[in-house]
Design a protein around this motif. Structure first.
Motif, PDB file in Angstrom:
ATOM      1  N   GLY A  18      13.242  32.513  36.818  1.00  0.00           N
ATOM      2  CA  GLY A  18      14.601  32.741  36.364  1.00  0.00           C
ATOM      3  C   GLY A  18      14.891  34.098  35.794  1.00  0.00           C
ATOM      4  O   GLY A  18      15.487  34.169  34.509  1.00  0.00           O
ATOM      5  N   LYS A  19      13.756  35.075  36.015  1.00  0.00           N
ATOM      6  CA  LYS A  19      14.151  36.435  35.244  1.00  0.00           C
ATOM      7  C   LYS A  19      15.458  36.888  35.549  1.00  0.00           C
ATOM      8  O   LYS A  19      16.081  37.560  34.729  1.00  0.00           O
ATOM      9  CB  LYS A  19      12.895  37.552  36.267  1.00  0.00           C
ATOM     10  CG  LYS A  19      11.758  37.288  35.701  1.00  0.00           C
ATOM     11  CD  LYS A  19      10.852  38.467  36.403  1.00  0.00           C
ATOM     12  CE  LYS A  19      11.083  38.492  37.800  1.00  0.00           C
ATOM     13  NZ  LYS A  19      10.429  37.181  38.447  1.00  0.00           N
ATOM     14  N   SER A  20      15.670  36.883  37.119  1.00  0.00           N
ATOM     15  CA  SER A  20      17.027  37.716  37.259  1.00  0.00           C
ATOM     16  C   SER A  20      18.217  36.940  36.798  1.00  0.00           C
ATOM     17  O   SER A  20      19.203  37.715  36.209  1.00  0.00           O
ATOM     18  CB  SER A  20      17.165  37.695  38.814  1.00  0.00           C
ATOM     19  OG  SER A  20      16.231  38.406  39.287  1.00  0.00           O
ATOM     20  N   THR A  21      18.144  35.621  36.652  1.00  0.00           N
ATOM     21  CA  THR A  21      19.302  34.862  35.869  1.00  0.00           C
ATOM     22  C   THR A  21      19.371  35.288  34.305  1.00  0.00           C
ATOM     23  O   THR A  21      20.429  35.563  33.927  1.00  0.00           O
ATOM     24  CB  THR A  21      19.054  33.445  36.187  1.00  0.00           C
ATOM     25  OG1 THR A  21      18.578  33.010  37.293  1.00  0.00           O
ATOM     26  CG2 THR A  21      20.190  32.619  35.812  1.00  0.00           C
ATOM     27  N   GLN A  41      23.010  37.392  39.924  1.00  0.00           N
ATOM     28  CA  GLN A  41      21.611  38.235  40.075  1.00  0.00           C
ATOM     29  C   GLN A  41      22.203  39.808  40.344  1.00  0.00           C
ATOM     30  O   GLN A  41      21.960  40.482  41.320  1.00  0.00           O
ATOM     31  CB  GLN A  41      21.117  37.725  41.331  1.00  0.00           C
ATOM     32  CG  GLN A  41      19.885  36.564  40.835  1.00  0.00           C
ATOM     33  CD  GLN A  41      19.687  35.450  41.481  1.00  0.00           C
ATOM     34  OE1 GLN A  41      19.786  35.647  42.694  1.00  0.00           O
ATOM     35  NE2 GLN A  41      19.485  34.520  41.077  1.00  0.00           N
ATOM     36  N   ILE A  54      15.491  36.993  46.146  1.00  0.00           N
ATOM     37  CA  ILE A  54      14.241  37.543  45.571  1.00  0.00           C
ATOM     38  C   ILE A  54      14.470  39.024  45.306  1.00  0.00           C
ATOM     39  O   ILE A  54      15.433  39.618  45.364  1.00  0.00           O
ATOM     40  CB  ILE A  54      13.061  37.523  46.464  1.00  0.00           C
ATOM     41  CG1 ILE A  54      13.290  38.340  47.733  1.00  0.00           C
ATOM     42  CG2 ILE A  54      12.717  36.233  46.636  1.00  0.00           C
ATOM     43  CD1 ILE A  54      12.096  38.487  48.378  1.00  0.00           C
ATOM     44  N   THR A  55      13.580  39.205  44.080  1.00  0.00           N
ATOM     45  CA  THR A  55      14.079  40.677  43.683  1.00  0.00           C
ATOM     46  C   THR A  55      12.997  41.511  44.327  1.00  0.00           C
ATOM     47  O   THR A  55      11.726  41.154  44.578  1.00  0.00           O
ATOM     48  CB  THR A  55      13.709  40.780  42.066  1.00  0.00           C
ATOM     49  OG1 THR A  55      14.408  39.959  41.448  1.00  0.00           O
ATOM     50  CG2 THR A  55      13.956  42.163  41.451  1.00  0.00           C
ATOM     51  N   ASN A 133      11.996  28.756  29.770  1.00  0.00           N
ATOM     52  CA  ASN A 133      13.564  28.701  30.566  1.00  0.00           C
ATOM     53  C   ASN A 133      13.713  27.251  31.336  1.00  0.00           C
ATOM     54  O   ASN A 133      12.661  26.641  31.409  1.00  0.00           O
ATOM     55  CB  ASN A 133      13.565  29.889  31.444  1.00  0.00           C
ATOM     56  CG  ASN A 133      14.869  30.012  32.388  1.00  0.00           C
ATOM     57  OD1 ASN A 133      15.877  29.459  31.558  1.00  0.00           O
ATOM     58  ND2 ASN A 133      14.921  30.532  33.347  1.00  0.00           N
ATOM     59  N   LYS A 134      14.896  27.080  31.451  1.00  0.00           N
ATOM     60  CA  LYS A 134      15.447  25.783  32.449  1.00  0.00           C
ATOM     61  C   LYS A 134      15.070  24.507  31.545  1.00  0.00           C
ATOM     62  O   LYS A 134      14.623  23.459  32.265  1.00  0.00           O
ATOM     63  CB  LYS A 134      14.242  25.752  33.818  1.00  0.00           C
ATOM     64  CG  LYS A 134      14.664  27.089  34.751  1.00  0.00           C
ATOM     65  CD  LYS A 134      14.115  26.672  36.020  1.00  0.00           C
ATOM     66  CE  LYS A 134      14.191  27.854  36.863  1.00  0.00           C
ATOM     67  NZ  LYS A 134      13.854  27.815  38.277  1.00  0.00           N
ATOM     68  N   ASP A 136      17.350  22.759  30.776  1.00  0.00           N
ATOM     69  CA  ASP A 136      18.329  21.926  30.915  1.00  0.00           C
ATOM     70  C   ASP A 136      17.880  20.773  32.095  1.00  0.00           C
ATOM     71  O   ASP A 136      18.484  19.832  32.539  1.00  0.00           O
ATOM     72  CB  ASP A 136      19.714  22.610  31.405  1.00  0.00           C
ATOM     73  CG  ASP A 136      19.247  23.528  32.647  1.00  0.00           C
ATOM     74  OD1 ASP A 136      19.486  23.155  33.967  1.00  0.00           O
ATOM     75  OD2 ASP A 136      18.508  24.363  32.518  1.00  0.00           O
ATOM     76  N   SER A 164      18.097  27.784  28.425  1.00  0.00           N
ATOM     77  CA  SER A 164      18.557  27.712  29.832  1.00  0.00           C
ATOM     78  C   SER A 164      19.213  28.972  30.518  1.00  0.00           C
ATOM     79  O   SER A 164      20.439  29.247  29.750  1.00  0.00           O
ATOM     80  CB  SER A 164      19.662  26.351  29.875  1.00  0.00           C
ATOM     81  OG  SER A 164      20.032  26.491  31.245  1.00  0.00           O
ATOM     82  N   ALA A 165      18.919  29.805  31.147  1.00  0.00           N
ATOM     83  CA  ALA A 165      19.498  31.214  31.752  1.00  0.00           C
ATOM     84  C   ALA A 165      20.565  30.747  32.485  1.00  0.00           C
ATOM     85  O   ALA A 165      21.681  31.064  32.450  1.00  0.00           O
ATOM     86  CB  ALA A 165      18.370  31.765  32.426  1.00  0.00           C
ATOM     87  N   LYS A 166      20.383  29.670  33.254  1.00  0.00           N
ATOM     88  CA  LYS A 166      21.520  29.184  33.994  1.00  0.00           C
ATOM     89  C   LYS A 166      22.959  28.740  33.118  1.00  0.00           C
ATOM     90  O   LYS A 166      23.912  29.227  33.547  1.00  0.00           O
ATOM     91  CB  LYS A 166      21.049  27.935  34.750  1.00  0.00           C
ATOM     92  CG  LYS A 166      22.154  27.561  35.988  1.00  0.00           C
ATOM     93  CD  LYS A 166      21.678  26.715  37.134  1.00  0.00           C
ATOM     94  CE  LYS A 166      22.459  25.783  37.577  1.00  0.00           C
ATOM     95  NZ  LYS A 166      21.906  24.685  38.326  1.00  0.00           N
TER      96      LYS A 166
END
Ligand code: GTP
Length: 598
Positions: A18-21, A41, A54-55, A133-134, A136, A164-166
């Motif tokens: 979840g980096k990009s998020t 992203q 993907i990055t 992260n995550k 949730d 939660s990055a999302k």
């Protein structure tokens, strides 16, 4: 802005944690990007990144954050890729930072690249801030993961933000953590300029744009600067930062991360890892750059249309500017004509480069099977490094051949240990060690030949562990083995681009598998084509492609010319990715068949 209000950090994580998020949420929360311009992203700017999710490239942006203490800080955030092939990009980003936010998925826990990235951050003396992260997800186990971070990495995770990055939960905690714990940049603004070039791109109008971290001194528009490794001197025409839009500034101050351009047309002058200094007030020594990365796999890239050879060279040069780990040199193949031998960090890297050439430079390519670098020790005592199997000298001249080995670390839930051991055995691996990470997960250590894992090891590992295992490796050196060159003959002629180096014990089944696979892949032609596999001139396997009986036009009786044309057009399209090898039309997939294991 005073230096003490600057924070430079990277976000590091295992792939998909979840980096990009998280980067997206940070951009939103700091209102760096207006809501209507926000998309998911955001920092994955390449089409390829967005499609594959993907990055691939690192990306640096500047943002402003007003902390709970009322002070406004300048953050430089560098998003990095997570896949093992792009570790090089990660290590470059880290050299431009003082801190790293380590994102760990609350449901997956620590994985192979989590650890690999932590080691890179430690090598660069960065402050590491764990973030979970995550949370949730119903399967999230933040307490278990915290304990894992403490036990396996040895970092105190008791205060790690649970986010939660999302859903945008607790993102502010991460920013406060950065303000409090990432050290401000140290350099002296009045010292001679030392700026580290950590990336560069080519712009058709402005020439090379270099991305830099100013470690000491400052850069002003109009300054004359020198690239210390290439000794090239230029006048800075523009400089600035990205937010992520390009913003021009009069200067880049000590501690800042930004870009500069100086109408640099000669790509060779700008090397990633080089130091820029001021011509009039020069630094006595460059900063120490990065560890040079040597390619792990090589393959030949050939333009399908031979007239595009020079375009391909041009494309590779420009890509190299943006991707310092890519290497290439001209080579010729009897079968494929003029092309380039290219070195990559791994297969995903190879795939990405190939696709970028096709998309960004519109050149259709044939790629030969990737090969690792073998060391051939000759009877006269000399050693040849062989990155192209067809160049292996005659057997009589060879004393022995060594192949590269890696130390692989495979993290997995313990129920899959059996399946993984079986897989490693099949890939000629040597068992080294096995340790418990916690009650349910293990870390398996194996020594494996690089040549056996570059191709499909990762896919096989994923499928035999339902995607639960993660994998990381490092090169440990060369070991001798019973290796030999296997040639493939089409219609009685050796096709150099299809040669490979194999272990003798595996040669017979592999030869048979390749012949069978080629038989399926090469379309029938007007005549019968024998396919043969040979070791030292001795045929060890054979399959035949029967001749074509039907003509595609046979059904078009009469004079309907437009129908005929359509059919021929279709046939041409099918042929697009074929290359005529002697008298035989060979499709792209056939060159990869050499790698087929099963
Ligand atoms: P790479 O760029 O490929 O290295 O991956 P990454 O680490 O940047 O991961 P990315 O941000 O692309 O997220 C991977 C997936 O996880 C995406 O499908 C996200 O939507 C999802 N994801 C990220 N954060 C959260 C979260 O907090 N909760 C849940 N449920 N999913 C998340």
């Amino acid at each position: 802005m005073e230096q003490k209000y600057i924070r430079n950090f990277s976000i590091i994580a295992h792939i998909d944690h979840g980096k990009s998020t998280l980067a997206d949420r940070i951009l939103e929360l700091t209102e760096t990007v207006e809501q209507r311009e926000m998309k998911e992203q955001l920092l994955d700017t390449m089409d390829l990144e967005r499609e594959r999710g993907i990055t691939i490239k690192l990306n640096a942006v500047q943002l402003q954050y007003t902390a709970l203490n009322g002070k406004t800080y300048i953050f430089h955030l560098i998003d990095t890729p997570g896949h093992v092939d792009f570790t090089y990009e990660v290590s470059r980003s880290l050299a431009a930072c003082e801190g790293a936010v380590l994102v760990v998925d609350a449901a997956q826990g620590i994985e192979a690249q989590t650890l690999a990235n932590v080691y890179l951050a430690l090598d660069n003396d960065l402050e590491i801030l764990p973030v979970i992260n995550k949370i949730d997800l119903p399967s999230a186990q933040p307490d278990v993961v915290k304990k894992e971070i403490e036990d396996v990495i040895g970092l105190d995770a008791s205060c790690a933000p649970l986010i939660s990055a999302k859903n945008g939960l607790h993102i502010r905690d991460v920013l406060e953590d950065i303000v409090a714990n990432v050290p401000a940049p140290k350099g002296d603004p009045n010292a001679p300029l030392q700026a580290l070039v950590f990336d560069s791109v080519y712009d058709a109008y402005r020439g090379v744009i270099a991305f830099v971290r100013v470690k000491e001194g400052r850069i002003r528009v109009g300054d004359k600067v020198r690239f210390m490794a290439s000794d090239a001197e230029y006048e800075v025409l523009e400089c600035g930062v990205r937010t992520p839009k390009e913003v021009k500034k009069d200067s880049l101050e000590c501690g800042e991360v930004g870009w500069l351009c100086a109408s640099i047309k000669s790509i060779q002058d700008v090397r990633v890892g080089d130091t820029i200094t001021n011509v009039e007030y020069p630094a006595s020594a460059p900063l120490h750059g990065y560890r040079e990365m040597n390619p792990m796999v090589y393959c030949g890239l050939y333009p399908i249309d031979s007239a595009k050879y020079n375009d391909l060279r041009d494309a590779l040069e420009k890509l190299q500017l943006n991707d310092a780990s890519l290497q290439f040199e001209a080579e010729t193949s009897q079968a494929l004509g003029f092309g380039f031998r290219c070195g990559f960090l791994g297969l995903l890297h190879m795939d990405v480069v190939q696709e970028r050439i096709e998309r960004e430079y519109h050149i259709d390519l044939i790629a030969t099977a990737p090969s690792v670098v073998y060391h051939a020790y000759l009877t006269d005592g000399s050693m040849l490094a062989i990155d192209n199997p067809s160049l292996l000298p005659d057997v009589q001249k060879i004393d022995h051949i060594e192949e590269p080995f890696v130390k692989a670390s495979i993290m997995t839930p313990k129920e899959y240990v059996g399946a993984i051991m079986e897989l490693c055995q099949r890939k000629r691996g040597n068992y080294t060690d096995m340790v418990y990470i916690d009650d349910t997960r293990m870390n398996l250590i194996y020594e494996l030949p690089l040549g056996e894992i570059v191709y499909d090891f990762f896919d096989k590992l994923k499928s035999c562990t339902k995607g639960y295992a993660s994998f990381d490796y490092e090169l440990i050196g060369y070991q001798p083995n019973k290796l030999a060159k296997m040639d493939i003959l089409l219609n009685g002629e050796v096709v150099d681009a299809l040669s490979s180096i194999v272990h003798r014990e595996f040669a017979y089944p592999r030869g048979r598998a390749i012949c069978e696979k080629l038989k399926k892949l090469i379309p029938k032609q007007q005549f019968e084509i024998p396919i043969q596999a040979a070791i030292n001139g001795k045929i060890i396997a054979r399959a035949d492609i029967k001749s074509l009986r039907k003509n595609v036009l046979a059904k078009c009786y009469g004079g309907d010319i437009s129908r005929k044309k359509k059919l021929l057009e279709k046939q041409k399209e099918g042929k697009k990715r074929m290359k005529a090898v002697g008298s035989v039309e060979v499709p792209q997939e056939a060159f990869m068949a050499v790698l087929s294991m099963d």
